[in-house]
Structures are given as C-alpha cells and as structure tokens.
Design an enzyme around this catalytic site. Structure first.
Site, mmCIF file in Angstrom:
data_model
loop_
_atom_site.group_PDB
_atom_site.id
_atom_site.type_symbol
_atom_site.label_atom_id
_atom_site.label_comp_id
_atom_site.label_asym_id
_atom_site.label_seq_id
_atom_site.Cartn_x
_atom_site.Cartn_y
_atom_site.Cartn_z
ATOM 1 N N ILE A 1 0.836 -1.203 0.000
ATOM 2 C CA ILE A 1 0.000 0.000 0.000
ATOM 3 C C ILE A 1 0.869 1.252 0.000
ATOM 4 O O ILE A 1 0.533 2.269 -0.630
ATOM 5 C CB ILE A 1 -0.980 -0.028 1.195
ATOM 6 N N TYR A 2 2.016 1.169 0.667
ATOM 7 C CA TYR A 2 2.985 2.279 0.609
ATOM 8 C C TYR A 2 3.431 2.516 -0.832
ATOM 9 O O TYR A 2 3.458 3.661 -1.312
ATOM 10 C CB TYR A 2 4.176 1.942 1.496
ATOM 11 N N LEU A 3 3.794 1.439 -1.539
ATOM 12 C CA LEU A 3 4.200 1.578 -2.937
ATOM 13 C C LEU A 3 3.050 2.134 -3.776
ATOM 14 O O LEU A 3 3.260 2.985 -4.649
ATOM 15 C CB LEU A 3 4.665 0.238 -3.500
#
Length: 219
Positions: free
Chosen positions: A131-133
């Site tokens: 989700i960060y990416l």
C-alpha cells in the site's frame, strides 16, 4: 530562492534544508508539530506549522503565497510502523495536496521524493508495504498530470551513511541503496540548477558526480 519542504522534519528534508540555507536560499519546513521548530532553525530553516492531513489546497496556498515561495518539495512520509491508511493520507494525499496548492500560490517548481519501483505494487494486496508503494505510485501519477515543472526522484534503499556525492541515475537502476545525504544533495541540486524538469528517475549510489548525473537528464 524561497523553498517550502513538506515533511520538513524528516532526515532528508533537514539535510536538504542545511544545504540550501548554506547556499543562501530561504527554506520553510512544513511540519505539524511546533516542537520541531528548533531543529529546523538549527538547520538554517524556518517552520511553517500546518497539518497536511487536516487542511485544504487553498489554505496551504495562502501559507505559501504569504512567504513568496518559489519552489516546493514533497519529502513527507507516514514513517515506519504507520498504518496503511496513513500511507495513503500522507504519502499520497499529502503530495497531491501540495500539487494542488502550488499553482494556486503561483508556484511551478515541484520536486517529489518518491520510492524505487513504486509502480510495481500489487493492487490486490493489503500488505502495508504494498500500500505504501501504491501511495507513492499514485502520488507520482497525480503530480505528472499537473501543469507543473515537476521532477520525481525515486531513491533506492535509504541509509544513514555519509554521502559520497556520486550516484547512478536511470529510469530503472536496478536494486541498490543510497545515503539520505546524497538524496538531499540531489534535491538541492535540482532546485538550484532547474534541471530534470518533467523527468522521473531512480537513483542509487554510483560513480557519477550528482551535478553531472542530473545534467545528463533532458526534459
């Protein structure tokens, strides 16, 4: 030049603030905690206290305009251990907020510190790193779509080693690491030189001096 850095208390931001201040630029670090002001001042900058998760483009634009800001940098992040939700509200939505506020304040130059391989995220995964990416990838896409003089920097794994001043820059460098100090030097060079407008690139440690590596990028 007057520069505002979102995520102004982060390690890359503080290092960039010192470099830019030493070059004679006026730097405003956007932070949400007034307790961070002394650290910004010690680095040669000033604090612009504003919570990017609780404001609007219009309010942020007013703050930038009142300080006659010429360029903005997004170096904010929710940080290790933060929730998936905050990866989206900080890493993605904060970058988009700044991209929306900048033109309202008459600012065209936008440097975004992103992440290597951001577009390779798994859209079906609920893993926090994926989700960060995703947040970084979507932020990058939103900034590329704006009518701004943007540059997107996608560093490899960040380390606290001393900067070398030498890097490898490419659309895709392959895996590698880079000292935060060198990323800060890249940000400072991009702002000072005005180079690499409308370019997105990955960067890791290498053998080419930073100014030369960035100068080789054409719009």
């Amino acid at each position: 030049m007057r520069i505002a850095i979102a995520g102004g208390h982060g390690q890359i931001a503080l290092l960039a603030t010192r470099l830019l201040a030493d070059q004679g630029h006026e730097v405003w670090g956007i932070v949400r905690n007034t307790a961070h002001s002394p650290d910004l001042e010690a680095a040669g900058g000033h604090a612009l206290v504003l919570d990017l998760e609780a404001t609007t483009p219009e309010v942020l634009a007013g703050e930038l305009q009142s300080r006659a800001v010429d360029a903005v940098v997004f170096a904010a992040g929710a940080g290790p251990g933060s929730s998936a939700e905050r990866k989206l509200t900080v890493d993605r939505d904060g970058a988009v907020l700044l991209a929306d506020a900048a033109p309202l304040a008459g600012v065209r130059r936008y440097v975004l510190v992103s992440a290597m391989a951001a577009d390779a995220f798994d859209p079906s995964s609920d893993d926090v790193f994926q989700i960060y990416l995703r947040a970084k990838s979507e932020a990058d896409a939103a900034v590329r779509a704006r009518d701004l003089d943007w540059t997107i920097v996608r560093p490899g794994g960040l380390t606290d080693a001393e900067g070398t001043g030498h890097v490898t820059v490419a659309e895709s460098t392959g895996r590698g690491s880079i000292p935060r100090a060198d990323v800060a030097a890249i940000v400072a060079e991009l702002l000072a030189s005005g180079t690499a407008v409308h370019r997105q690139f990955e960067v890791i440690s290498g053998t080419t001096p930073i100014a030369e590596a960035l100068g080789g990028l054409t719009g």
